[in-house]
Enzyme design. Sequence first.
Site, short mmCIF file in Angstrom:
data_model
loop_
_atom_site.label_atom_id
_atom_site.label_comp_id
_atom_site.label_asym_id
_atom_site.label_seq_id
_atom_site.Cartn_x
_atom_site.Cartn_y
_atom_site.Cartn_z
N SER A 605 0.97 -0.93 -0.40
CA SER A 605 -0.29 -0.26 0.11
C SER A 605 0.77 1.39 0.15
CB SER A 605 -1.03 -0.02 1.04
OG SER A 605 -1.75 1.05 1.14
N ASP A 691 -9.95 -3.39 -5.61
CA ASP A 691 -9.19 -2.73 -4.09
C ASP A 691 -9.14 -1.36 -4.73
OD1 ASP A 691 -7.96 -1.37 -2.75
OD2 ASP A 691 -5.94 -2.59 -3.19
N HIS A 726 -8.13 -5.30 -0.75
CA HIS A 726 -6.96 -4.52 -1.04
C HIS A 726 -6.49 -4.95 0.06
CE1 HIS A 726 -3.78 -1.53 0.05
NE2 HIS A 726 -4.24 -1.32 1.04
#
Length: 754
Positions: A605, A691, A726
């Site tokens: 991320s 995501d 995610h």
Amino acid sequence: MERMNESDSVPVKPPVARKEPTYRTHHGDTFVDDYEWLRNKESAEVLEHLAAENKHVRELTQHQQPTRDAIFQEIKQRTQETDKSVPSRIGDWWYFTRTSEGQQYAKYCRVPAQNTGDEHADWTPPEIPTDAVLDGEVVLLDGNKEKEGQPFFSLGAMAFAEDGSLFAYAVDNAGDERFTVRFMDPVTLSHYDDVIPGAFYDLALAPANDRVFYTVVDDTWRPFQIRQHVLGTPVEQDTVVFEENDPSMWLGFDLSADRTEMVIQAGNSEYAETWVMDLVDPGAQPRLLVSRDERVLHGIDPVQIGDQRYYLLVHNRQAPNNELAIAPASEFEKPYADQQWLTLIKHRETVKLSGSAVNRRYLILSLRENTTERVQFLSLDQVAEFIASSATASTDSSTASAPANGAEPLNTAADSADLSGVVVQPQFDEELCSVWFSDAPYDSPFVRLSYTSFFTPAQIFDFDASQQQLELRKETVVPGGYDSSQYVATREWADAADGTKIPLSVLRRADVTPDGTNPTLVYGYGSYEASMDPQFTVPRLSVLDRGVVFVIAHIRGGGELGRSWYEQGKKLQKKNTFTDFVDATRWLIAHGWADPNRVAAMGGSAGGLLIGAVANLAPELYKVIVAQVPFVDALTTILDPELPLSALEWEEWGNPITDPEVYAYMKSYTPYENIRAVEYPRIAAVTSLNDTRVLYVEPAKWVAKLREVTTGSEPIFLKTEIDGGHGGASGRYEKWKDIAWDYAFILDGLEVSQ
């Protein structure tokens, strides 16, 4: 960049994304983006390209399958698959989960509680057998059945009525973190007709169980409304309780510990605004406590002391690492400049006060000291005495000069005493460990704590603060002969180029020494004031057992060393995050922890942005890189406020739309814009099609550009989870497979044998 298929020695060409120039101009600067067309996830061409990338990954990494299988089996063998959680009491029921060998998802259960009048006995959770069902035990929800026929399953928030008559839960079947809320009668196990689509994470039942509150997101995936649904009515009639229209503010809510008030907060990383709403009166409207106009970052907990309502505040007003204050409800009826908040715990340069919670007896504090998380307790009786004594002192000191209309409000003099000397802090033996409160039922004599360290599996305690006694409720069992003494975790301090000391957590097998021959994996994050705390994980053992040194670099931009550590790694100081990681890697090599020819880097991320930036800064340092759902096209994303979460990012990175300095600074480090003609190491970008936090297009574009520009011959891969979010695929076994894939890729790149 052709690679040989090891099974048949036939060259395998990677997919080539066609180039279609898109021009992006800001502040007189034009950037030509040849791969922006990959953003259209509805395009058959895009989906075919992602499928071709996945096929390429499978072909060129199939030789890693034995290592993946081995790691998966090691994770499985070290996990007690048939297990249960420690029950939590709500009303007259104990709620807990069960997992069973061979099943991907948990079952959510409840069993009746007892009421003997002995509160310690009544609040002591029952022992849940792994191989038997308790009398009265009911399975409310079976995740395995919920997943049937669905591509994805993730359970979001759950809410239980205090009287046990209603159960609300939220399910995501796509991976996009938009949930459908359903309602169940826990007695009959029948569902109500009410269904709420498109909800977000927040979910709560009103005290009378006639209403439910939930949040929804806007088109940019920002929670912006709190809505109220009356059970038995059409969802189209749901009303908006609160709406936040500022695109830079994230909206959320919680209920007070006594469930009589809703606490509504809109905020970002720099400041917040808080409202409260009476839940006992159905016609009540939100009431403002602290406005965003004051630019104070804070959290608020309502608390009843005697017959008066107070609000606890963890705030940064003239206190970068936060102070703890309290004020009666009446104080917030005054203009902000006239309000007096009584300081309970003063600001400390070496301690970051992270948050608070309350129950009927205690004020519970979460804090960070010497990089690690701790918990402290204050008796509400002590708080009441302190309030009374402070009011008396204030009255006495102002008697001679008090105005005719009465004494001044609560004393908040900077040199007044505080309660830091009477806090109770549970003690644990390890230095590098994490302690946090996980449950504080309002009427319970216990507060539930969780404890772990890098090599101590998670433990659950109930803490009786009045007796300063810890009751162990569960210790995670690690089958397969796990022995923590075979591993070592130490805190090292690397030197940054500007002289800053960077804390490192160096994890290794006990027989591994800093002799300059060790394959090493360096992990980092370094954003949003998030801290990489000591935590036991089973999969990491598989890496350590193969002789790899696993290093967590606690770089600037995280929160390990307080607010200033975060601020030194955000906005126009963001490059410190990247250079800290590179400097930490060089320090590890110089001090013998890492073989200079066998170093890997990994992050996800915002940590993927870190890894992408590091790949541009110092590609020669790393043999292999894994970037998980990486935020590698940050500038493109943040320049478009219509994209998910873009406007919310302005408080973290700056606003490149309005500020040319921010634009130029971001463009100088964002990974996609700074790919250059150098020999890049072996890279795998791992992403998910659904995501909503970091769109798949970012790593897709990054990989295409890397392949085009690199002067090296190492392969660069894009691996996309088609049915995932995610966090990747759903289901514990699928997650283990994902972890095994990442680690096998790294081990292969580091030339670590089975």
